[in-house]
Design a protein around this motif. Sequence first.
Motif, PDB file in Angstrom:
ATOM      1  N   ARG A  78      -3.424  -4.939  -2.792  1.00  0.00           N
ATOM      2  CA  ARG A  78      -2.756  -5.826  -3.036  1.00  0.00           C
ATOM      3  C   ARG A  78      -2.064  -6.283  -4.571  1.00  0.00           C
ATOM      4  N   ALA A  79      -3.032  -5.746  -5.734  1.00  0.00           N
ATOM      5  CA  ALA A  79      -3.232  -6.459  -6.547  1.00  0.00           C
ATOM      6  C   ALA A  79      -1.951  -5.203  -7.647  1.00  0.00           C
ATOM      7  N   THR A  80      -1.517  -4.666  -7.195  1.00  0.00           N
ATOM      8  CA  THR A  80      -0.360  -4.145  -7.715  1.00  0.00           C
ATOM      9  C   THR A  80       1.011  -4.326  -7.387  1.00  0.00           C
ATOM     10  N   GLU A  81       0.883  -4.077  -5.519  1.00  0.00           N
ATOM     11  CA  GLU A  81       1.220  -4.131  -4.911  1.00  0.00           C
ATOM     12  C   GLU A  81       2.701  -3.293  -4.377  1.00  0.00           C
ATOM     13  N   LYS A  82       1.860  -2.177  -4.666  1.00  0.00           N
ATOM     14  CA  LYS A  82       2.875  -0.682  -4.014  1.00  0.00           C
ATOM     15  C   LYS A  82       1.824  -0.430  -3.236  1.00  0.00           C
ATOM     16  N   ASP A  83       2.778   0.635  -1.766  1.00  0.00           N
ATOM     17  CA  ASP A  83       2.219   0.866  -0.842  1.00  0.00           C
ATOM     18  C   ASP A  83       1.760   2.448  -1.456  1.00  0.00           C
ATOM     19  N   ILE A  84       0.423   2.224  -1.514  1.00  0.00           N
ATOM     20  CA  ILE A  84      -0.103   3.545  -2.033  1.00  0.00           C
ATOM     21  C   ILE A  84      -0.066   4.282  -0.682  1.00  0.00           C
ATOM     22  N   ALA A  85      -0.389   3.934   1.036  1.00  0.00           N
ATOM     23  CA  ALA A  85      -0.619   4.767   2.042  1.00  0.00           C
ATOM     24  C   ALA A  85       0.427   5.218   2.338  1.00  0.00           C
ATOM     25  N   GLY A  86       1.811   4.435   2.238  1.00  0.00           N
ATOM     26  CA  GLY A  86       3.119   5.717   1.476  1.00  0.00           C
ATOM     27  C   GLY A  86       3.238   6.559   1.102  1.00  0.00           C
ATOM     28  N   MET A  87       2.696   6.473  -0.108  1.00  0.00           N
ATOM     29  CA  MET A  87       2.855   7.376  -0.658  1.00  0.00           C
ATOM     30  C   MET A  87       1.492   8.787  -0.518  1.00  0.00           C
ATOM     31  N   MET A  88       0.502   8.431  -0.098  1.00  0.00           N
ATOM     32  CA  MET A  88      -0.192   9.353   0.540  1.00  0.00           C
ATOM     33  C   MET A  88       0.380  10.844   1.239  1.00  0.00           C
ATOM     34  N   ILE A  89       1.144   9.767   2.370  1.00  0.00           N
ATOM     35  CA  ILE A  89       2.027   9.588   3.788  1.00  0.00           C
ATOM     36  C   ILE A  89       2.899  10.833   3.333  1.00  0.00           C
TER      37      ILE A  89
END
Length: 461
Positions: free
Chosen positions: A439-450
């Motif tokens: 929410r703070a960075t608006e980055k798709d961290i979950a997508g990066m993990m996948i």
Amino acid sequence: MPSEQYRDKIIVGSEEWVQLPHLGMPAVKARVDSGAKTSALHAFNIQPFRRAEQPWVSFEVHPLQGNRTVAVRCEAQVIDRRVVRSSSGSSEQRYVIRSPMRLGDQVWEIELTLTNRDSMGYRMLLGREAMTGRVLVDPAEHMLLGRIRDTELHDMYGVVKSSPTGLKIALLASNPELYSNQRLIEAGEERGHEMSFLSIKDCYIKLDDENPEVHYRGGHILRELDAIIPRIRPSVTFYGCALTRQFESMGVYVQNTAAAISQSRDKLFSLQLLIKSGLDIPVTGFANSPMDTKELIEMVGGAPLIVKLLEGAQGRGVVLAETKKAAESVINAFKAVKANLLVQEFIKEAGGKDLRLFVIDGKVVASIQRAAAPGEFRANVHQGGTATVIKPTPEERRLAVKAAKAMGLAVAGVDIIRSKSGPLLLEVNSSPGLEGIERATEKDIAGMMIAAIEKQVKRTV
């Protein structure tokens, strides 16, 4: 008999479907909340711009809860920017727009504040300002204006169901409702993978040197999985790691190994590993006997100091002792119940803040600074603090990457504190939460993990 002033009003329940036609949304499920003054709409990628010398904003909306594949891009004129206090007590400055809304058979213009509602149960909140003079609420009812089936929603938004053609990935965790777990399932499905949730307590194992197995409730044998994402809560570390080791023995790729998770969960052992790797931590003391309390306090520079339970997590079991007498009382109280604890120097210059650096496969992909609520200290940034985007220094990046490597973690949340002598490592988390940092960075961290799993599994196939 209802009086004349109520006869033309719309009667609604606690949730209703509304339309926002000018924003391109034929159906949005709204939470009807007369206790909230303003209405709010889920929005992300919010970008201000000017049109004809007037302030405008572009943004995207996931109109369907639990579905991040459907996105609607919108533009609207900004009529205000105002500070809104959420139900949790936190304040946020939001853009305010106007848009026509259809509720039942009536249409009128309402004000909407734009905010990321990914973690909320509804994509829209309908507040009392938008309902005044037009709507009556019966909180015991819901969907009084009609229901919309999933098939109808899919037709409205052009959703086409397709069979997964990618990997078979399972999330091994305890609570499917957690934001982080939902996001990982969504991110995997968005990338074409077959995702499943495995409840740790519903798994059991067969130990066999020739044919090891993991069974799931009802006797189902878990076969043909390509990867496991372990998200093990501290209270089930032992059993969760046993399951993770079993999947490893079956040749399934696990994003964080059982050994890495186990040693990162042991606060004392993890600090010893970090020191062995030449990494800096706050001065820390550990003792078993209450007779050593005074020496333990002096060992870390005296009060104020931090007392940490070895079994604590997410800021729980962490106490700031501001005086020597308070420190002695806290330490002896914990030892009286035979609790293992660490005593750690208090870094005053940190000002109640720490950094969370998110590491995936040896790279820092996102970072935030977390600040404790006023009157709290740093340990409580996990509980009600605020998060802001921050650019870590090269030294802090190197420290985070080395810490994750020292623990053997492919995915880690590394907590760092800034001191006058340089950055110090606090903790390395093997199941870092995604909500605050996404929410703070608006980055798709979950997508990066996948994506990281995709690279690893293809490398081993």
